[in-house]
Design an enzyme around this catalytic site. Structure first.
Site, mmCIF file in Angstrom:
data_model
loop_
_atom_site.group_PDB
_atom_site.id
_atom_site.type_symbol
_atom_site.label_atom_id
_atom_site.label_comp_id
_atom_site.label_asym_id
_atom_site.label_seq_id
_atom_site.Cartn_x
_atom_site.Cartn_y
_atom_site.Cartn_z
ATOM 1 N N THR A 1 37.162 36.237 38.909
ATOM 2 C CA THR A 1 38.438 36.629 38.491
ATOM 3 C C THR A 1 38.855 35.550 37.393
ATOM 4 O OG1 THR A 1 37.876 35.448 41.041
ATOM 5 C CG2 THR A 1 38.500 38.014 40.719
ATOM 6 N N GLU A 2 38.192 33.886 37.609
ATOM 7 C CA GLU A 2 39.203 33.014 36.934
ATOM 8 C C GLU A 2 38.369 32.250 35.881
ATOM 9 O OE1 GLU A 2 42.578 30.610 37.928
ATOM 10 O OE2 GLU A 2 43.261 32.571 39.051
ATOM 11 N N ASN A 3 38.006 32.303 35.000
ATOM 12 C CA ASN A 3 36.825 30.701 33.884
ATOM 13 C C ASN A 3 38.059 31.009 32.936
ATOM 14 O OD1 ASN A 3 34.806 31.115 32.348
ATOM 15 N ND2 ASN A 3 34.817 28.979 34.111
#
Length: 281
Positions: free
Chosen positions: A179-181
């Protein structure tokens, strides 16, 4: 927080799922802890880092409704040294049943890597036992790694694959969505157009991490179902405000219209999405 999550999941499951056909999860934030040496004590320290950082939230949801055993054991031990009962709250049997299985996939925010080594605090005087000292672990980074702007951010692509495989093995092969990178390049907030658009460090980061995620899917059988780059736009980053830029589009915060301009990373990411990976050429 975990109990509130569990109640929300069950509410959705009972009242909305049949009609909406949606999926609900909880996002876990993590970094990869790599043992600094092959010594058993460093391997165990790295595992404690993983369990304290990620297992604290994921183990109750994806395993048995309770905290990791190593957390329960060590925190009880260190608490007793202070003349206390365990500082780690305990779940009732009913709460464990409520928590277990309350995620339809595993949602992961992942950015960076640290080396972990055993730090024996047992012989030190006046140790204040708590979340960090209970782990008896100290961290370090390789100075040759590409460093981002925040102090905690380094570009270490191989950590992505190790992280995804660890999740597969720890949590019974769940479906995973990153969901985040993303990456905030050093000094990027001081740059003006057009120099700010040549974000080659972010390109290096995204290509490396996405490639390692692809290896986890193709070579390790990880059920990675989605990936979201952080972030589409430069934005307000927690207590750092506008100082760190994570966007693949530049935002001019001095202009009331907030014009957005694609960076080099936006073009590279668009191509990866369009080609569904990395073509041979």
């Amino acid at each position: 927080m975990l109990l509130a999550h569990a109640k929300a999941w069950h509410t959705y499951d009972k009242e909305f799922r049949q009609k909406q056909k949606g999926k609900v999860s909880i996002v876990v934030n993590a970094q990869w802890f790599e043992p600094k040496t092959d010594k058993e004590e460093d391997i165990k320290a790295a595992d404690r880092g993983m369990q304290w950082f990620l297992g604290w939230m994921a183990h109750p949801v994806f395993v048995n409704g309770d905290y990791p055993e190593i957390m329960k054991e060590r925190i009880l031990e260190k608490s007793k040294a202070q003349g206390l009962t365990s500082r780690l709250p305990s779940f009732t049997s009913e709460q464990k049943r409520l928590l277990k299985g309350t995620a339809d996939f595993l949602a992961l925010n992942f950015y960076s890597v640290s080396f972990a080594e055993y730090h024996d605090l047992s012989k030190e005087e006046n140790v204040t036992w708590g979340y960090f000292t209970d782990q008896e672990m100290k961290t370090s980074r390789d100075p040759t790694w590409l460093k981002g702007d925040p102090s905690w951010l380094y570009c270490v692509p191989w950590g992505m694959r190790k992280m995804l495989v660890w999740l597969k093995e720890q949590y019974n092969d769940p479906e995973i969505i990153v969901t985040e990178n993303g990456f905030s390049a050093h000094g990027e907030h001081d740059l003006e157009l057009p120099a700010a658009l040549q974000d080659r460090d972010r390109v290096t980061y995204l290509r490396g991490y996405i490639n390692e995620a692809l290896k986890a899917v193709k070579l390790d059988g990880v059920k990675l179902k989605g990936y979201f780059v952080w972030s589409l736009l430069d934005n307000f980053e927690w207590d750092d405000g506008y100082r760190f830029r994570f966007g693949i589009h530049h935002v001019n915060f001095n202009d009331p219209n907030r014009p957005r301009t694609p960076k080099l990373s936006a073009e590279v990411y668009r191509t990866i999405v369009q080609d569904n990976g990395f073509p041979d050429e």
